[in-house]
Design an enzyme around this catalytic site. Structure first.
Site, PDB file in Angstrom:
ATOM      1  N   GLU A  70      34.658 -80.557  -7.098  1.00 39.28           N
ATOM      2  CA  GLU A  70      36.018 -81.040  -6.865  1.00 39.28           C
ATOM      3  C   GLU A  70      36.496 -80.605  -5.479  1.00 39.28           C
ATOM      4  OE1 GLU A  70      38.582 -81.125 -10.829  1.00 39.28           O
ATOM      5  OE2 GLU A  70      37.870 -79.105 -10.415  1.00 39.28           O
TER       6      GLU A  70
ATOM      7  N   GLU B  45      39.137 -90.028 -12.060  1.00 38.70           N
ATOM      8  CA  GLU B  45      39.875 -89.037 -12.842  1.00 38.70           C
ATOM      9  C   GLU B  45      41.347 -89.448 -12.848  1.00 38.70           C
ATOM     10  OE1 GLU B  45      40.935 -84.273 -13.227  1.00 38.70           O
ATOM     11  OE2 GLU B  45      39.811 -84.981 -11.480  1.00 38.70           O
TER      12      GLU B  45
ATOM     13  N   ASP C 215      35.928 -78.105 -17.062  1.00 38.83           N
ATOM     14  CA  ASP C 215      36.701 -78.190 -15.826  1.00 38.83           C
ATOM     15  C   ASP C 215      36.922 -76.797 -15.245  1.00 38.83           C
ATOM     16  OD1 ASP C 215      38.054 -79.426 -13.801  1.00 38.83           O
ATOM     17  OD2 ASP C 215      39.917 -79.682 -14.912  1.00 38.83           O
TER      18      ASP C 215
ATOM     19  N   GLU D  76      38.261 -83.584 -20.118  1.00 38.40           N
ATOM     20  CA  GLU D  76      38.034 -82.374 -19.332  1.00 38.40           C
ATOM     21  C   GLU D  76      38.818 -81.216 -19.948  1.00 38.40           C
ATOM     22  OE1 GLU D  76      38.960 -83.021 -15.251  1.00 38.40           O
ATOM     23  OE2 GLU D  76      37.460 -84.580 -14.965  1.00 38.40           O
TER      24      GLU D  76
ATOM     25  N   ASN E 207      42.258 -84.886 -18.207  1.00 39.98           N
ATOM     26  CA  ASN E 207      42.430 -83.468 -18.527  1.00 39.98           C
ATOM     27  C   ASN E 207      43.191 -83.323 -19.839  1.00 39.98           C
ATOM     28  OD1 ASN E 207      41.592 -81.672 -16.084  1.00 39.98           O
ATOM     29  ND2 ASN E 207      42.606 -83.464 -15.183  1.00 39.98           N
TER      30      ASN E 207
END
Length: 685
Positions: free
Chosen positions: A631, A457, A574, A544, A512
Site C-alpha cells: 500500500e 479498493e 490489512d 480486508e 475494509n
C-alpha cells in the site's frame, strides 16, 4: 328443507324468532371468546374461563330454544313440564362445559374436535329433553330423517366451532368459531322443529302442574339477562386484560430485565419530556460508567457481574429522590437526569451515586468492589438537544475515567476540545447515510507482474454539512466507539458491491471491515444478504481485516472469517506488521492476501528496519503462497524496490489516486490510461 322453512314461516311468531337469534348471537360471541381466552390461559385462570364459557354456552342454547318455543304456535293447548324443562338447562350447561373442557385440553389434535362433538350433541340433548317437557293436547311424533339430520348437523357445526378457534388464526378463527356455533344452535333447533308432527287429540288433557307462558317468559328473560351480564363481564375483563398486557409489554420494552431500571428506549421517551418541562430550570444529564465490570466478569464469571449490577442498582434506586431519573443504557453504562437550581445539588447527587457504586457487593463468601466514573453535562449551558447533552456527558465521563481519581467531571469545552469535535462527528454521523453525505471512492490495485488492473479498493469519504470534509482517520474511530459503524459498514458493503457489478469480470472490489462489524454474530448472514441483493459474485469481493479485529476477540472473529470464506469471499490481512501478533495471526487463518502497511513504504530508504520488514513479508508470502500487496506506493524508487523483491501487487498514488464511481467505471472498462500504463511498464519491465 321446505318443511323446515315452512315451520319457521308459518308456525312461529317472528318476534320471538328474532329475539332467539339475537340472544343466540350474543351468547355465541361470549362463549367462543371465553373459550379462546381460556385456551391461552393456564392453571386456575384456564379452569375459570372454560367454566364460564360452558355456563354461557349452556344458557345460550337453552335460552335460544325456549325463546323460539315461546314463539311456536302449534294451534293446540300446550305448556312446559317443569322437571324436563329444568333438566334440559342442566344438560345444556353440563355438555357445553364438558365439551369445551375437552377441546381446551390440547392445542391441536382430535381432542379439539371431540370436544366440539360433545358440544354439538349437547345441543341435541338439550333440545329433545326440552321437547319432552313440551306437553300438548295431542300426540307428538318426529320424522326420523329430520331428527338424524338435526343431530348430525349440530354435532358437525360444534366440531367446526372448536376447530376454527384452535386453528391459531387469531381473530379470524374466533369469528369463524362464533359463526359455526350460531349456525349449530340454529340449525339443530329449527331442523328438529321441522321434524315435529303434532296430531290434536281431545282425549289428551294438558296437566295443570305445568309452567305457564308467563313463568316461562320470566325464566327465559332471567337467562337472557344472565347471558348479557356474562357478556358484559367478559368484555370488561378482556379490556382490562388487554390493558394489563399492554402495560406489561410496555414495561418490558422500557425496562432492563436484570436490574429493573429504565433502559435506553425509556431514556429516548423520558428525555424529551424532561427537556420540555425544564423551562426556567437547569437540568443535569449525568453519564455513569461502572469501573472494573469487565474485569469482574472475566475473572469471576457473569454471575458475579450480575450480582454487582443488581446490588449496586438496588442501592442507587433506594437513594433516588422523586424527581431524579436513573437508567441502564448498556452493559456497564448508566444515564441519570437531575433537575437543579444550585450546582451543589448536583455535587450531592453525584456523591450519592459514587457511594452507591463503591460499596462492596457480596456473592456467597466472595466480595466484589467496584466504583463509578461520572460525567456531567448541563442543559442549556452545554447543549440544547438530547444528542449534544448525552454525548457531552459521555465526554466528561471519559475524562473522569482517564483521571482514575474517582472524582466526577463537569463538561468543559476547553478541556474537551478534541472530545467536542468527536461529539460533533458522532452527532453528524448518525444521519450521514440518510442525508447522502457519505460517498465511496475507488483506488486501483494493479498486478506488478502482468501489468493488469486487478480491481479497486473502496474508500469511504464524508462531506459533513457542518464540519466540511472529515478525514476517515477522524470519523472511523468515533463511529466504532459509538456503534454507528455497523450501519455505515452495511452501507459501504452494499454500495461497493453494487458498483462492482458495473465493472467487467473478473475485476474485484476490496472493502475494509471494522472490528466492531466483524465480531457481530450476524455479520456473515448480513454479508450474504448484501451479495444476494446486489448480485455480485462472492469471488469478486475481498474483505480486508486488521490484526486488531482478530486480537480483541480472536475466537469469534476467526469463526466469522471461516463463514465468509465458505461463501467464496476472499479475506485479506490489512496493515500487516503493525499489530502485536502478526505471525501467529497469519498462521491461524488461511488469508488470501497480505497487505503491507503504507508506513513501511514511507520509511523505505530512511530506516533499515522498514526495508527488512518489507523484504521479510514478501518472502513470507512467497513461501506461504499468499499474494502480497504493498500500500501507499507513491515514488519510482518504492516501485523499483518492490519490483526487485517480486512483490505481487501494488496500490498507491503512483498508479492512481482514489476515483469517483464514474472514473472508476471508465478505467475498469479501458484499463489504466496510456500514460500511467507506460509509467508502470518502465518500472516493472
Amino acid at each position: 328443507m321446505l318443511t323446515v322453512i315452512n315451520c319457521i314461516v308459518y308456525a312461529h311468531d317472528y318476534r320471538f324468532v328474532a329475539a332467539a337469534l339475537f340472544i343466540c348471537t350474543i351468547g355465541s360471541i361470549v362463549t367462543i371468546r371465553l373459550f379462546a381466552r381460556g385456551r391461552r390461559a393456564v392453571r386456575a385462570k384456564h379452569a375459570v374461563l372454560i367454566l364460564m364459557a360452558g355456563l354461557a354456552g349452556g344458557m345460550t342454547i337453552w335460552t335460544t330454544h325456549f325463546l323460539a318455543m315461546l314463539g311456536f304456535m302449534p294451534k293446540v293447548d300446550h305448556g312446559f313440564e317443569p322437571i324436563y324443562t329444568l333438566a334440559s338447562l342442566a344438560a345444556a350447561i353440563a355438555t357445553s362445559t364438558a365439551g369445551l373442557f375437552l377441546a381446551a385440553r390440547r392445542q391441536t389434535g382430535p381432542m379439539v374436535e371431540f370436544g366440539g362433538f360433545i358440544l354439538g350433541c349437547g345441543i341435541a340433548a338439550m333440545h329433545f329433553l326440552g321437547m319432552a317437557g313440551f306437553v300438548v293436547a295431542g300426540r307428538v311424533d318426529y320424522d326420523p330423517a329430520f331428527v338424524v339430520t338435526a343431530i348430525v348437523g349440530g354435532a358437525a357445526l360444534g366440531m367446526l366451532a372448536t376447530n376454527r378457534v384452535a386453528d391459531g388464526k387469531g381473530r379470524h378463527g374466533v369469528v369463524l368459531g362464533i359463526v359455526a356455533l350460531i349456525l349449530g344452535i340454529g340449525f339443530m333447533h329449527f331442523t328438529a322443529m321441522g321434524a315435529v308432527q303434532i296430531t290434536p287429540d281431545p282425549r289428551v288433557a294438558v296437566p295443570t302442574q305445568i309452567l305457564s307462558v308467563p313463568v316461562m317468559v320470566t325464566l327465559v328473560m332471567a337467562m337472557t339477562v344472565l347471558v348479557m351480564l356474562l357478556g358484559l363481564a367478559t368484555h370488561m375483563a378482556e379490556e382490562q386484560g388487554e390493558k394489563e398486557a399492554v402495560e406489561h409489554y410496555r414495561h418490558l420494552a422500557l425496562h432492563d430485565p436484570l436490574t429493573g431500571l429504565p433502559n435506553r428506549a425509556a431514556v429516548r421517551d423520558e428525555l424529551p419530556h424532561r427537556l420540555k418541562d425544564a423551562a426556567g430550570m437547569s437540568l443535569a444529564i449525568i453519564a455513569v460508567d461502572l469501573n472494573r465490570f469487565k474485569e469482574i466478569n472475566d475473572v469471576y464469571g457473569h454471575a458475579a457481574g450480575d450480582v454487582v449490577l443488581t446490588q449496586t442498582t438496588a442501592r442507587v434506586r433506594a437513594a433516588l429522590a422523586r424527581d431524579e431519573f436513573f437508567a441502564r443504557i448498556g452493559g456497564d453504562e448508566f444515564l441519570a437526569v437531575k433537575p437543579f437550581t444550585r450546582e451543589n445539588e448536583i455535587e450531592e447527587f453525584a456523591a450519592r451515586m459514587a457511594d452507591a457504586f463503591s460499596r462492596p457487593n457480596e456473592l456467597g463468601n466472595a466480595t466484589f468492589q467496584a466504583s463509578a466514573s461520572i460525567g456531567i453535562a448541563v442543559y442549556p449551558k452545554d447543549g440544547v438537544n438530547i444528542d449534544e447533552l448525552t454525548m457531552r456527558a459521555d465526554l466528561a465521563m471519559y475524562r473522569s475515567k482517564k483521571s482514575q481519581s474517582g472524582a466526577w467531571c463537569w463538561y468543559d469545552a476547553d478541556a474537551d476540545e478534541d472530545g467536542r469535535r468527536r461529539g460533533l462527528i458522532a452527532i453528524g454521523l448518525r444521519s450521514a447515510v440518510a442525508d447522502g453525505a457519505l460517498r465511496l471512492v475507488f483506488q486501483p490495485q494493479i498486478s506488478m507482474k502482468k501489468r493488469d488492473l486487478l480491481g479497486f479498493e473502496a474508500l469511504l469519504r464524508w462531506d459533513s454539512p457542518q464540519l466540511g470534509e472529515v478525514s476517515p482517520s477522524d470519523f472511523i474511530p468515533v463511529a466504532e466507539q459509538t456503534g454507528i459503524i455497523v450501519g455505515i459498514g452495511d452501507w459501504v458493503l452494499r454500495e461497493a458491491c453494487r458498483e462492482a457489478t458495473q465493472w467487467p469480470e473478473p475485476l474485484g472490489v476490496a472493502v475494509n471491515v471494522s472490528p466492531v462489524q466483524l465480531t457481530r454474530p450476524n455479520f456473515g448472514d448480513r454479508l450474504k444478504e448484501i451479495l444476494d441483493e446486489t448480485g455480485l459474485a462472492p469471488s469478486r469481493l475481498e474483505i480486508e481485516v486488521t490484526e486488531t479485529a482478530l486480537i480483541e476477540n480472536p475466537g469469534q472473529a476467526l469463526l466469522i472469517l471461516r463463514q465468509i470464506k465458505t461463501m467464496g469471499v476472499r479475506v485479506a490481512m490489512d496493515d500487516f506488521g503493525t499489530g502485536y501478533s502478526s505471525l501467529s495471526t497469519l498462521f491461524s487463518f488461511p488469508f488470501d492476501k497480505i497487505k503491507v502497511d503504507r508506513t513501511f513504504l514511507k520509511a523505505l530508504g530512511r530506516q533499515a528496519q522498514a526495508t527488512s520488514v518489507i523484504e521479510t513479508v514478501i518472502e513470507l508470502g512467497h513461501k506461504l503462497s499468499i499474494p502480497v500487496l504493498a500500500e501507499g506506493v507513491e515514488t519510482d524508487f518504492q516501485a523499483a524496490f518492490l519490483k526487485d523483491r517480486r512483490c505481487d501487487e501494488a496500490q498507491g498514488f503512483l498508479y492512481g489516486r482514489p476515483l469517483d464511481s464514474t472514473a472508476a467505471r471508465a478505467i475498469a472498462k479501458t484499463g489504466i490510461d496510456k500514460e500511467a500504463q507506460a509509467a508502470i511498464a518502465r518500472l516493472i519491465a
